[in-house]
Scaffold this motif. Structure first.
Motif, mmCIF file in Angstrom:
data_model
loop_
_atom_site.group_PDB
_atom_site.id
_atom_site.type_symbol
_atom_site.label_atom_id
_atom_site.label_comp_id
_atom_site.label_asym_id
_atom_site.label_seq_id
_atom_site.Cartn_x
_atom_site.Cartn_y
_atom_site.Cartn_z
ATOM 1 N N ALA A 8 -4.604 -47.880 90.614
ATOM 2 C CA ALA A 8 -5.956 -47.573 90.160
ATOM 3 C C ALA A 8 -5.918 -47.233 88.685
ATOM 4 C CB ALA A 8 -6.549 -46.414 90.957
ATOM 5 N N SER A 9 -6.989 -47.564 87.997
ATOM 6 C CA SER A 9 -7.127 -47.250 86.578
ATOM 7 C C SER A 9 -8.469 -46.580 86.364
ATOM 8 C CB SER A 9 -7.033 -48.531 85.744
ATOM 9 O OG SER A 9 -8.151 -49.366 85.997
ATOM 10 N N GLY A 10 -8.751 -46.231 85.113
ATOM 11 C CA GLY A 10 -10.042 -45.652 84.811
ATOM 12 C C GLY A 10 -11.177 -46.633 84.920
ATOM 13 N N GLU A 11 -10.846 -47.890 85.124
ATOM 14 C CA GLU A 11 -11.864 -48.930 85.251
ATOM 15 C C GLU A 11 -12.125 -49.312 86.706
ATOM 16 O OE1 GLU A 11 -12.904 -53.302 83.243
ATOM 17 O OE2 GLU A 11 -10.952 -52.339 82.950
ATOM 18 N N GLY A 12 -11.062 -49.387 87.500
ATOM 19 C CA GLY A 12 -11.227 -49.778 88.900
ATOM 20 C C GLY A 12 -9.923 -49.674 89.656
ATOM 21 N N THR A 13 -9.889 -50.228 90.840
ATOM 22 C CA THR A 13 -8.705 -50.206 91.694
ATOM 23 C C THR A 13 -8.517 -51.571 92.332
ATOM 24 O OG1 THR A 13 -7.635 -49.116 93.584
ATOM 25 C CG2 THR A 13 -10.028 -49.392 93.700
ATOM 26 N N GLY A 14 -7.300 -51.838 92.752
ATOM 27 C CA GLY A 14 -7.003 -53.113 93.393
ATOM 28 C C GLY A 14 -5.610 -53.101 93.983
ATOM 29 N N SER A 15 -5.321 -54.111 94.771
ATOM 30 C CA SER A 15 -4.003 -54.171 95.392
ATOM 31 C C SER A 15 -3.751 -55.560 95.951
ATOM 32 C CB SER A 15 -3.873 -53.142 96.525
ATOM 33 O OG SER A 15 -4.545 -53.589 97.692
ATOM 34 N N ILE B 196 -18.409 -42.230 88.225
ATOM 35 C CA ILE B 196 -17.018 -41.887 88.551
ATOM 36 C C ILE B 196 -16.159 -42.014 87.297
ATOM 37 C CG2 ILE B 196 -15.010 -42.505 89.951
ATOM 38 C CD1 ILE B 196 -17.268 -41.229 91.546
ATOM 39 N N ILE B 197 -16.376 -43.092 86.542
ATOM 40 C CA ILE B 197 -15.615 -43.286 85.306
ATOM 41 C C ILE B 197 -15.902 -42.163 84.320
ATOM 42 C CG2 ILE B 197 -15.276 -44.838 83.344
ATOM 43 C CD1 ILE B 197 -15.959 -47.170 85.200
ATOM 44 N N ASP B 198 -17.160 -41.771 84.234
ATOM 45 C CA ASP B 198 -17.547 -40.720 83.279
ATOM 46 C C ASP B 198 -16.995 -39.352 83.674
ATOM 47 O OD1 ASP B 198 -18.940 -42.640 81.895
ATOM 48 O OD2 ASP B 198 -20.886 -42.136 82.793
ATOM 49 N N ASP B 199 -16.697 -39.151 84.961
ATOM 50 C CA ASP B 199 -16.216 -37.840 85.436
ATOM 51 C C ASP B 199 -14.696 -37.763 85.486
ATOM 52 O OD1 ASP B 199 -16.817 -35.274 86.165
ATOM 53 O OD2 ASP B 199 -17.041 -35.691 88.291
ATOM 54 N N LEU B 200 -14.006 -38.784 84.973
ATOM 55 C CA LEU B 200 -12.543 -38.814 84.998
ATOM 56 C C LEU B 200 -11.974 -37.891 83.922
ATOM 57 C CD1 LEU B 200 -9.943 -40.128 86.128
ATOM 58 C CD2 LEU B 200 -10.205 -41.904 84.369
ATOM 59 N N ASP C 207 -10.311 -37.030 76.071
ATOM 60 C CA ASP C 207 -11.643 -36.897 75.503
ATOM 61 C C ASP C 207 -12.617 -36.197 76.444
ATOM 62 O OD1 ASP C 207 -10.741 -38.296 73.281
ATOM 63 O OD2 ASP C 207 -11.287 -40.247 74.150
ATOM 64 N N ASN C 208 -12.222 -36.083 77.719
ATOM 65 C CA ASN C 208 -13.110 -35.459 78.704
ATOM 66 C C ASN C 208 -12.316 -34.470 79.564
ATOM 67 O OD1 ASN C 208 -15.392 -34.911 80.287
ATOM 68 N ND2 ASN C 208 -14.926 -36.591 81.705
ATOM 69 N N PRO C 209 -11.825 -33.387 78.979
ATOM 70 C CA PRO C 209 -10.994 -32.445 79.752
ATOM 71 C C PRO C 209 -11.763 -31.691 80.827
ATOM 72 C CG PRO C 209 -11.504 -31.535 77.588
ATOM 73 C CD PRO C 209 -12.012 -32.947 77.582
ATOM 74 N N GLN C 210 -13.076 -31.717 80.790
ATOM 75 C CA GLN C 210 -13.878 -30.992 81.771
ATOM 76 C C GLN C 210 -14.224 -31.845 82.986
ATOM 77 O OE1 GLN C 210 -14.341 -27.760 81.341
ATOM 78 N NE2 GLN C 210 -13.236 -27.944 79.385
ATOM 79 N N GLY C 211 -13.675 -33.047 83.064
ATOM 80 C CA GLY C 211 -13.953 -33.907 84.208
ATOM 81 C C GLY C 211 -13.453 -33.313 85.511
ATOM 82 N N LYS C 212 -14.001 -33.776 86.627
ATOM 83 C CA LYS C 212 -13.645 -33.241 87.937
ATOM 84 C C LYS C 212 -12.786 -34.186 88.765
ATOM 85 C CE LYS C 212 -17.904 -30.508 88.178
ATOM 86 N NZ LYS C 212 -19.146 -30.253 88.950
ATOM 87 N N ILE C 213 -12.583 -35.406 88.282
ATOM 88 C CA ILE C 213 -11.802 -36.397 89.025
ATOM 89 C C ILE C 213 -10.552 -36.732 88.218
ATOM 90 C CG2 ILE C 213 -11.786 -38.719 90.014
ATOM 91 C CD1 ILE C 213 -14.815 -38.528 90.269
ATOM 92 N N THR C 214 -9.393 -36.626 88.856
ATOM 93 C CA THR C 214 -8.141 -36.955 88.188
ATOM 94 C C THR C 214 -7.743 -38.394 88.491
ATOM 95 O OG1 THR C 214 -6.732 -36.268 90.039
ATOM 96 C CG2 THR C 214 -7.408 -34.560 88.470
ATOM 97 N N ASN C 215 -6.807 -38.891 87.708
ATOM 98 C CA ASN C 215 -6.310 -40.243 87.959
ATOM 99 C C ASN C 215 -5.634 -40.333 89.328
ATOM 100 O OD1 ASN C 215 -5.554 -43.035 86.912
ATOM 101 N ND2 ASN C 215 -3.529 -42.182 87.368
ATOM 102 N N VAL D 52 -15.672 -43.528 100.382
ATOM 103 C CA VAL D 52 -14.730 -43.164 99.323
ATOM 104 C C VAL D 52 -15.468 -42.619 98.102
ATOM 105 C CG1 VAL D 52 -13.083 -44.115 97.667
ATOM 106 C CG2 VAL D 52 -12.899 -44.711 100.084
ATOM 107 N N ILE D 53 -16.549 -43.270 97.701
ATOM 108 C CA ILE D 53 -17.302 -42.795 96.544
ATOM 109 C C ILE D 53 -17.913 -41.423 96.840
ATOM 110 C CG2 ILE D 53 -19.246 -43.282 95.024
ATOM 111 C CD1 ILE D 53 -16.741 -45.032 94.634
ATOM 112 N N SER D 54 -18.380 -41.204 98.076
ATOM 113 C CA SER D 54 -18.907 -39.886 98.448
ATOM 114 C C SER D 54 -17.825 -38.831 98.331
ATOM 115 C CB SER D 54 -19.466 -39.928 99.872
ATOM 116 O OG SER D 54 -20.576 -40.793 99.965
ATOM 117 N N ALA D 55 -16.600 -39.166 98.765
ATOM 118 C CA ALA D 55 -15.497 -38.207 98.671
ATOM 119 C C ALA D 55 -15.164 -37.903 97.217
ATOM 120 C CB ALA D 55 -14.281 -38.748 99.403
ATOM 121 N N LEU D 56 -15.166 -38.922 96.351
ATOM 122 C CA LEU D 56 -14.892 -38.695 94.936
ATOM 123 C C LEU D 56 -15.975 -37.823 94.300
ATOM 124 C CD1 LEU D 56 -13.619 -42.223 93.839
ATOM 125 C CD2 LEU D 56 -12.272 -40.133 94.042
#
Length: 744
Positions: A473-480, A511-515, A519-527, A649-653
């Protein structure tokens, strides 16, 4: 008062632990402390404090119990005035524990005055029952079904710990205050290993583990075994022997006809194809495992009498049977009471270590009374309750943890309940927030689910992988990417299942904005949260494309935090992770696969990197990119995620709860999208892979030999899954390693 003859056999035992048992037979089990002897004031204080209040509720039982134990030479009771000058005297309070459908159990609280804490550990590594149930289930599943169903038998030892004597000079160290309505200041002394003392289990297990080793060694070398005298009493209660029918042989049990299964398990719940990775051993199954004093034997129809006789003779080798010189009060080592109830008889349905195992249906389930008790505990906490005592909460967690041992997915659903322990107030009460009540509701659903459908053993035992996947996963999306093998079926008939499955998903902008970034140390979602969310979507893709029921899936990630969360099923950080892990547990229970998680070095993971980053490419161009850059024997196929799980998944994030019923979505028929490139054999010159783990949840530690150097060279292999040659989560059969760690 005189202690009886030692129960350990006088013969020299041909086993590495034989010299330890010989010391116990001659001198008794020693008691050593790391602290100085008690002062007179401390002894008087313990005497005045007396026994636990439960003893006075069962005073008649205690008096009757002690009369019996004194007649057997196991305990002695003396006035304090006669023993107060004994060297090294210490006193501990006793208690009584009620038991279901059995007599209460007398036990001593040797932790109250730190007796256990001060005890030096001896034969600490004699106990190796941590994976007893795992090994039993594994043996059942790996047996050859053409030899007939596996038969189970239990042998329980009578008097348990009381079979080993204490060193006579150390007896005063384990003294006990004894309650009495007529006499004051009585002290009881154990002449044998007492219940509740720290070193009683490992010392006793030195004997029982030796018995199991001797029996398995005899079975391995097919040593001749004469009929044991007790066999004639147990044999009449054995399940009748019936020859396998042609239909059952053709189906190759455990995938047998529906008429032979539990009524609660329908034929549609069972995969139609036996996992090809399961072996067909030429020999009949014969295996013995021990859990403290409970021996569990496994055999098949043709050798069950031989296995029983071998085990009973091995018990006689360590614990001598009664003879002419024994007191009338001494019991035979094998519990005759339980033998008469059927414990030593063979059956395909048996209560083993608190679980009902059915070797015909190949299922495991909780006994009805356990389900009812657990349901009552869960129902006793209404959704309006705001506080609960810490002891009651520990009891609930203990019950749920015991249930999780054989309940796929359950261990990933404890996050909020464990987190509640952090809210402990000064009154030892726990705050029950909304998330905690929602977790209780989840377990009520799971309890209801297991009452309808017993758990199949194949959902618990990891085998050779049926699919290998890499996710990122990246700050842009996820895949596998998933690489299925021929051992996994399609959701549609006559469909090729060997095409690698490729998918990707771009995160919503919020989700991207909350990572969390520089530049965004106050975000709530980690990588790591995004990696964990991608891992769940990764599993859902293959669950909706292929028949993953009772198949082992190996998923690799380059994020260590995500890896450990996936393996443990728990975390110690924000609620977002708990919400995601909850979905992992529900998903696994519903789709019934066996997940294995492993690590892959970041630079070695270009497949997942490209799928989670190349969003500027259309689906068609992405397929062309993969089929040209990562050539495979079968071309890549793009598949799409289900909207329901994406929503979950988005609800959990977003740290919002998602109703589990929306996840219980039966996989739709398999559909293919996108173009296919040319089929080619794979070349992994630039994509090295980490070695697969042999153990169930190995702790990751980097080393210079971690990666296969050969895989970093330009080599051509037939298929990506060929790199996985061993079983993930394999549990080796019992070994004698514990003996090497035994202290003299």
């Amino acid at each position: 008062m005189k202690r009886g003859r030692v129960d350990l056999a006088t013969t020299n035992i041909n086993h590495p632990a034989g010299h330890v048992l010989n010391q116990y037979r001659k001198r008794g089990v020693p008691v050593r402390f790391k602290t100085k002897p008690w002062s007179k004031e401390r002894i008087d204080e313990a005497l005045q404090r007396g026994s636990h209040w439960s003893c006075f509720e069962y005073l008649d039982f205690l008096e009757e119990e002690f009369v019996d134990m004194m007649q057997k030479g196991q305990w002695i009771i003396l006035p304090f005035e006669d023993v107060q000058s004994l060297p090294n005297l210490r006193l501990s309070p006793p208690g009584v524990v009620p038991q279901r459908e059995r007599r209460p159990r007398w036990i001593v609280d040797y932790s109250f005055y730190n007796i256990n804490e001060d005890t030096l550990p001896l034969v600490l590594d004699s106990m190796q029952f941590g994976h007893a149930l795992d090994r039993i289930l594994c043996e059942i599943l790996l047996s050859n079904p053409n030899h007939g169903p596996v038969q189970l038998m239990k042998v329980d030892l009578s008097d348990g710990f009381y079979r080993l004597c204490l060193n006579i000079n150390d007896i005063p160290k384990l003294g006990v205050t004894f309650p009495s309505a007529t006499h004051n200041n009585l002290v009881a002394f154990p002449l044998v290993l007492p219940m509740g003392w720290k070193n009683s289990p490992p010392a006793f297990c030195t004997a029982t583990e030796t018995i199991a080793d001797l029996a398995n060694r005899s079975l391995q070398f097919e040593s001749p075994s004469a009929a044991h005298p007790l066999s004639k009493h147990a044999a009449p209660m054995d399940d009748p022997i019936s020859p396998p029918t042609a239909t059952a042989t053709a189906l190759q049990p455990p995938f047998v006809s529906a008429t032979t299964l539990n009524s609660s398990l329908s034929q549609t719940d069972i995969p139609t194809v036996r996992d090809p990775s399961l072996p067909f051993p030429m020999t009949l199954l014969q295996y013995i495992k021990v859990f403290v004093d409970d021996f569990i034997a496994l055999a098949q129809t043709g050798n069950r009498n031989y296995v029983r006789d071998t085990l009973l003779h091995a018990i006689d080798t360590v614990f001598r049977p009664n003879d002419f010189y024994d007191s009338e009060y001494r019991r035979e080592p094998v519990s005759l009471k339980k033998l008469r109830k059927g414990d030593c008889s063979w059956s395909t349905i048996k209560l083993v270590l608190g679980w009902i195992i059915n070797t015909v249906a190949i299922t495991i389930e909780l006994p009805q009374h356990h389900q009812e008790r657990l349901g009552a505990i869960l129902s006793s906490i209404p959704s309006t309750q705001k506080r609960i005592g810490v002891k009651k909460w520990h009891k609930l967690l203990g019950e749920l943890r015991s249930m999780a041992l054989a309940l796929p997915g359950a261990r990933s659903m404890f996050g909020m309940m464990q987190e509640a322990l952090r809210s402990l107030d000064k009154r030892s009460r726990i705050s029950l927030r909304k998330g905690v009540h929602q977790s209780i509701a989840d377990f009520q659903w799971m309890l209801k689910d297991i009452s309808k459908r017993p758990t199949r053993i194949a959902e618990l035992v990891p085998l050779l992988p049926s699919a290998l996947g890499f996710h990122d996963a990246s700050g842009e999306g996820t895949g596998s990417v998933w690489f299925p093998s021929h051992t996994i079926g399609s959701c549609m008939k006559n469909k090729n299942t060997l095409h690698p499955l490729l998918w990707r998903y771009k995160w919503p902008q919020d989700i991207i904005d909350d990572l969390v970034t520089e530049d965004n140390p106050q975000g709530k979602i980690t990588n790591s949260d995004l990696e964990l969310a991608g891992g769940l979507l990764h599993l859902d893709v293959i669950a909706h494309c292929l028949d993953v029921r009772e198949r082992t899936l190996v998923s690799k990630t380059d994020n260590l935090a995500t890896l450990f969360w996936e393996r443990k099923g728990s975390a110690t950080n924000a609620a977002v992770t708990h919400q995601l892990l909850r979905l992992f547990g529900i998903h696994q229970r519903f789709h019934r696969y066996v997940p294995r998680h492993d690590y892959i070095f970041g630079p070695s993971n270009p497949l997942a990197d490209d799928s989670s980053r190349l969003f500027h490419l259309s689906n068609c161009k992405l397929l062309t990119h993969f089929n040209s850059k990562f050539k495979q024997k079968y071309t890549f196929k793009i598949v799409h995620l289900t909207r329901k799980l994406i929503s979950g998944v988005i609800s959990a994030l977003r740290n919002k709860r998602f109703e589990k019923e929306l996840l219980l979505d039966v996989p739709p028929p398999l559909t293919h999208t996108g173009k296919s490139g040319l089929s080619a054999q794979v070349s992994w010159a630039k994509i090295p892979y980490s070695k697969p783990s042999r153990t169930k949840y190995r702790t990751y530690k980097s080393s210079s030999t971690e990666y296969d150097t050969d895989s970093m060279q330009p080599t051509r292999i037939q298929y990506a899954l060929d790199q996985l040659k061993i079983t993930y989560g394999a549990l080796d059969r019992r070994t004698l390693n514990w003996v090497n760690k035994t202290q003299d």
